[in-house]
Design a protein around this motif. Structure first.
Motif, PDB file in Angstrom:
ATOM      1  N   ALA A 301      38.236  31.495  49.936  1.00 25.64           N
ATOM      2  CA  ALA A 301      38.169  32.161  48.632  1.00 25.64           C
ATOM      3  C   ALA A 301      39.173  33.307  48.572  1.00 25.64           C
ATOM      4  O   ALA A 301      39.362  34.023  49.547  1.00 25.64           O
ATOM      5  N   PRO A 302      39.855  33.469  47.420  1.00 22.62           N
ATOM      6  CA  PRO A 302      40.761  34.617  47.289  1.00 22.62           C
ATOM      7  C   PRO A 302      39.965  35.920  47.286  1.00 22.62           C
ATOM      8  O   PRO A 302      38.749  35.909  47.052  1.00 22.62           O
ATOM      9  N   ASP A 303      40.657  37.024  47.561  1.00 27.16           N
ATOM     10  CA  ASP A 303      39.964  38.309  47.548  1.00 27.16           C
ATOM     11  C   ASP A 303      39.393  38.568  46.157  1.00 27.16           C
ATOM     12  O   ASP A 303      39.952  38.137  45.148  1.00 27.16           O
ATOM     13  N   SER A 304      38.291  39.302  46.160  1.00 23.70           N
ATOM     14  CA  SER A 304      37.603  39.557  44.898  1.00 23.70           C
ATOM     15  C   SER A 304      38.511  40.291  43.919  1.00 23.70           C
ATOM     16  O   SER A 304      39.220  41.220  44.277  1.00 23.70           O
ATOM     17  N   GLU A 305      38.468  39.842  42.660  1.00 25.07           N
ATOM     18  CA  GLU A 305      39.245  40.545  41.642  1.00 25.07           C
ATOM     19  C   GLU A 305      38.339  41.329  40.712  1.00 25.07           C
ATOM     20  O   GLU A 305      38.798  41.977  39.782  1.00 25.07           O
ATOM     21  N   THR A 306      37.042  41.255  40.968  1.00 22.09           N
ATOM     22  CA  THR A 306      36.113  41.996  40.119  1.00 22.09           C
ATOM     23  C   THR A 306      36.134  43.466  40.510  1.00 22.09           C
ATOM     24  O   THR A 306      35.857  43.815  41.657  1.00 22.09           O
ATOM     25  N   GLU A 307      36.481  44.300  39.569  1.00 20.60           N
ATOM     26  CA  GLU A 307      36.578  45.732  39.885  1.00 20.60           C
ATOM     27  C   GLU A 307      35.199  46.313  40.158  1.00 20.60           C
ATOM     28  O   GLU A 307      34.245  46.047  39.415  1.00 20.60           O
ATOM     29  N   PRO A 308      35.061  47.098  41.230  1.00 21.26           N
ATOM     30  CA  PRO A 308      33.752  47.716  41.478  1.00 21.26           C
ATOM     31  C   PRO A 308      33.328  48.576  40.285  1.00 21.26           C
ATOM     32  O   PRO A 308      34.175  49.194  39.628  1.00 21.26           O
TER      33      PRO A 308
END
Ligand code: SF4
Length: 319
Positions: A301-308
């Motif tokens: 899986a690519p690194d998370s792109e959801t901003e904290p």
């Protein structure tokens, strides 16, 4: 006796915190908690290692050299003389505040932040508490210990403020092999249970299948078993790399081979006597094998792109 300087002098003068069985704990005066990583091959620029030495005593541990800086050259000292960095909360926070936002920080690059000493001295936890009151970093933490699940609540808070990845190292599912290679580290099934709990708590978890040791844990079946179990437990990524054996590690690893894999000793001595790293066809074969296995279980899986939620690129939130 030569005069000791720097970290060797500090180590020699460190007061004993506690002596348990054959293990002694010392408090190490510390000026800087974050060290710089200049290697372009590493995906982080700052490192934190709360402890020096590691009681888990993995036979292949590459970090044994760090005790040599303290003039402790017996391979057993790395496992039995554990240095606990003196923690100054204000100084640690000041160091974090001085970092640029978006900085990449890895915790546990040299020694395990959840080794047995952590139950007693809570140093990793103290540092995590500081991270839980700031925001804006990319943080990775790596461990072999299921003690990590103690801090799930803290990690959830940290993940609201930073990009956070928790990495659990699992080298084999074979309990007996793990006990021989990693004598005091938690069993593989306990590590998998930790992956499951962390994932169920909504945290991003990767499994590190490293080191990969020729003719010991490198078969397709062995790597596949770790990957399959990791994916089922909720891991999102799988990393892995081939072992390297510098001379200080060889002095702990070769006796292990001699006892448990005597037929491999000569070949390991020849190969690693020439070069600490394996080069050429072997690492390429392993890289291809791992890539296939990652794809098989969706562990790429690519690194998370959801901003904290509380990501603040400007921030200084410390009071
Ligand atoms: S857990 Fe990591 S740091 Fe500790 S002995 Fe094993 S390889 Fe070394």
């Amino acid at each position: 006796m030569p005069q000791l300087v720097g970290i060797a002098r500090l180590a020699a003068e460190s007061p004993t915190l506690e002596a348990k069985r054959a293990v002694e704990y010392f408090e190490l005066p510390t000026r800087n908690y974050l060290s710089k990583c200049d290697s372009p091959r590493m995906p982080f620029r700052r490192m934190i290692n709360p402890y020096r030495g590691c009681e888990f005593g993995c036979k292949y541990c590459y970090a044994r050299y760090t005790h040599e800086f303290m003039e402790l050259r017996d391979p057993a000292d790395f496992e039995r003389k554990i240095f606990v960095k003196h923690f100054d909360k204000a100084a640690f926070r000041a160091e974090l505040n001085a970092l640029p936002r978006g900085e990449t920080i890895a915790i546990g690059t040299a020694t395990d932040p959840y080794q047995p000493a952590e139950r007693r001295f809570l140093l990793t936890r103290s540092m995590l508490e500081a991270f839980a009151s700031t925001s804006g970093f990319h943080i990775g933490l790596i461990t072999k210990s299921d003690l990590i699940t103690r801090d799930i609540g803290l990690f959830q808070e940290i993940a609201r403020r930073h990009y956070l990845t928790l990495v659990i190292t699992i080298t084999t599912l074979d309990r007996e092999l793990a006990r021989r290679m990693e004598p005091l580290a938690p069993r593989p099934d306990l590590r998998l249970a930790a992956v499951r709990k962390l994932s169920a708590a909504g945290l991003r978890v990767a499994v590190n299948l490293a080191p990969i040791l020729p003719l010991i844990n490198d078969s397709d079946a062995s790597l596949d078993a770790v990957a399959q179990a990791s994916a089922r437990a909720g891991a999102q990524k799988l990393g892995g790399n081939v072992v390297y054996l510098k001379p200080c590690t060889q002095s702990a690893f070769f006796p292990f081979l001699s006892e448990h894999f005597p037929s491999l000793l000569r070949r390991y001595r020849e190969r690693f006597g020439r070069d600490a790293y394996l080069r050429g066809a072997y690492p390429e074969t392993i890289r291809d094998r791992l890539n296939r296995i990652r794809r098989r279980y969706g562990l790429d899986a690519p690194d998370s792109e959801t901003e904290p939620e509380l990501w603040d690129p400007q921030l200084t939130l410390f009071s």
